[in-house]
Write a protein that holds these residues in place. Structure first.
Motif, short mmCIF file in Angstrom:
data_model
loop_
_atom_site.label_atom_id
_atom_site.label_comp_id
_atom_site.label_asym_id
_atom_site.label_seq_id
_atom_site.Cartn_x
_atom_site.Cartn_y
_atom_site.Cartn_z
N PHE A 196 -2.60 -11.02 0.80
CA PHE A 196 -3.21 -10.02 -0.08
C PHE A 196 -3.77 -8.84 0.70
N SER A 200 -2.47 -4.89 0.29
CA SER A 200 -3.44 -4.05 -0.39
C SER A 200 -3.81 -2.84 0.45
N ARG A 203 -0.94 -0.54 0.47
CA ARG A 203 -0.61 -0.07 -0.87
C ARG A 203 0.82 -0.39 -1.29
N GLN A 205 2.66 -3.03 -3.89
CA GLN A 205 2.27 -3.86 -5.03
C GLN A 205 3.13 -5.12 -5.11
N THR A 208 0.25 -10.84 -5.50
CA THR A 208 -1.16 -10.99 -5.15
C THR A 208 -1.94 -9.75 -5.54
N TRP A 209 -1.35 -8.58 -5.33
CA TRP A 209 -1.99 -7.32 -5.75
C TRP A 209 -2.16 -7.30 -7.26
N HIS A 212 -5.02 -9.66 -8.46
CA HIS A 212 -6.34 -9.09 -8.20
C HIS A 212 -6.62 -7.90 -9.13
N SER A 213 -5.64 -7.08 -9.38
CA SER A 213 -5.84 -5.93 -10.26
C SER A 213 -6.10 -6.37 -11.69
#
Length: 510
Positions: A196, A200, A203, A205, A208-209, A212-213
């Protein structure tokens, strides 16, 4: 009735030991079980989430990154392992350390180092580079171990029959090291799927991104749970394939001879390729860290009180996680070391589920669980430490099991025959004799807990921060100077247990 066999001849383990093992296994399954429940409760919403183009894009990104990272690790790791086994290198011990050094640097810390040097990098290729360098040692170690346990005389024989060096390698050496190399590759791919911090920061996606988002931006529990189940299924497929490959490792044909190739124009390209992971995964990122740390403005940006608090929290949480994880690992490891059977296999497998549970999935599932079942533990230290224990229980069980297996099985029985209770005999005789392995397991867990990021972000108590979360927060807003002290301290904190491990290994070797 399930029958268990023991190396000591007893039909089954003590009831108290079996009960403790089953209890630990049940605790380890809480995150996965609750995720499944949340996904089922989502009903049609789960199907809608799965059919969204956004979900498909995240799955494709995750798979593309994992496959490309795995392929890169396979090539570089095989070359590095072969080079270490066959080329006569000066300062060979240093080369071995350098080959494994990327494992000691968290992926998000390596990503931070690259962002310091090149602030505008982002997307797929930087993520591929960082994660490939971090995962290559898994293949290098596996290949080097396979070459050490097999005969090295087959390649020269094949070359003497007219085969080229490359043809000889693929005809006689590759079939013997392929299962180990592919197993290491799958572990690297699993590491990539669960990452992650690096994706992240850079940047890119991935699932895992997206998890979390979905949780952080909209607190959409259903969407986050469904995405978590998708990620777990992908990771579980990797774990299953890795275990099948592990069983296919062929028997040894003898011990390998000492390295026979000199460092010359023919072998220099292989040495250069073997140098890429430590150079790009450790030297350059840490160089970026040091360049930022030594700037005068960096020292002026340090919030001393916050820095000290994050350092203390990291050390305290890592120590508590190590203690709890080793305590939970003891009954499971004792069952696995002394007994066999369906129940023992089930208990051990349940604690291994965490291999397919990325940190962000465990963190999210425990957020849901504490809010619904145990609200008193929501955003509490106990939930965070328990998450660490679930995540790192497999590596603790494996280490402790190896230590307990070396303790003579008759000693506790003799003590019990003298009138000492079984539990007391086990605690007074077996555990003290296995203390070295307990210490190694504790160090391994402490290192991992100090560097853990996604579960910590989701579960940490309000107002509590660690070195990892402070580093992530500052790099997320491009405050690279303010992040440098936290990155440097994180390296030092993670290095302390590693020093203890190296000293233990040195004592064992003497």
């Amino acid at each position: 009735m399930i029958t268990l066999r023991s190396s000591t001849g007893r039909a089954r383990p003590p009831v108290w030991l079996a009960a403790l093992g089953v209890g630990v296994g049940a605790l380890a399954l809480i995150p996965l079980a609750y995720l499944v429940v949340r996904s089922v409760e989502a009903g049609e919403g789960a199907v809608e989430t799965l059919l969204r183009p956004r979900t498909a894009a995240l799955v494709v990104n995750s798979l593309a990154l994992a496959i490309s990272v795995g392929a890169t690790c396979l090539i570089l790791g095989t070359v590095a392992g072969w080079t270490l086994a066959h080329v006569r290198l000066r300062y060979r011990a240093v080369w071995v350390v350098l080959a494994t050094l990327p494992l000691a640097v968290p992926s998000f810390l390596a990503a931070y180092g690259w962002l310091v040097l090149f602030p505008s990098v982002s997307g797929f290729w930087p993520s591929w580079l960082v994660l490939s360098m971090a995962g290559t040692p898994y293949v290098t170690l596996a290949v080097a171990a396979a070459l050490r346990s097999s005969s090295g005389q087959l390649e020269p024989v094949a070359r003497s029959l007219g085969r080229s060096a490359l043809s000889a390698f693929f005809s006689v050496t590759w079939p013997r090291i392929a299962p180990s190399a592919l197993a290491g590759t799958l572990i690297a791919s699993l590491y990539c799927l669960s990452d992650f911090g690096a994706v992240s920061m850079l940047r890119f996606q991935t699932l895992t991104w997206g998890i979390h988002s979905a949780y952080a931006a909209s607190f959409d529990r259903g969407l986050a749970a469904v995405l978590s189940v998708v990620l777990v299924l992908l990771a579980a497929m990797v774990v299953i394939v890795e275990r099948r490959l592990r069983r296919r490792v062929p028997p040894s044909l003898g011990s390998a001879p000492p390295p026979s190739l000199t460092l010359d124009s023919r072998t220099l390209p292989f040495v250069a390729l073997a140098s890429i992971p430590p150079l790009l995964g450790v030297v350059l990122p840490l160089g970026g860290l040091m360049s930022r740390l030594l700037r005068a403005e960096t020292m002026r940006q340090i919030d001393v009180e916050r820095f000290v608090a994050a350092s203390v929290s990291t050390v305290t949480l890592a120590a508590a996680a190590a203690a709890l994880t080793v305590l939970l690992a003891l009954p499971v490891a004792a069952l696995a070391a002394r007994y066999s059977g369906a129940l023992v296999s089930l208990v051990e497998s349940s604690t291994s589920v965490a291999l397919a549970l990325p940190g962000i999935v465990v963190g999210l599932s425990l957020v849901f669980f504490t809010l619904t079942v145990a609200p008193a533990f929501y955003q509490g230290v106990a939930a965070l430490i328990f998450a660490y224990a679930v995540l790192f229980l497999p590596r603790a069980v494996g280490t402790v099991r190896s230590g307990l297996a070396l303790v003579p099985a008759r000693l506790p029985e003799v003590s019990h025959s003298l009138g000492v209770g079984p539990l007391r005999s086990w605690m007074r005789i077996t555990v003290p004799l296995a203390l070295p392995s307990l210490g190694v397991a504790a160090c391994l867990v402490a290192i991992a807990a100090a560097k853990e990021l996604p579960a910590t972000l989701l579960l940490r108590p309000t107002g509590t921060s660690t070195l990892a979360t402070e580093l992530w927060a500052r790099t997320a807003v491009a405050e690279f100077g303010a992040a440098a002290p936290y990155a440097a301290m994180l390296v030092l904190v993670a290095a302390l247990p590693a020093v203890l491990l190296s000293r233990a290994a040195g004592r064992d070797a003497t």
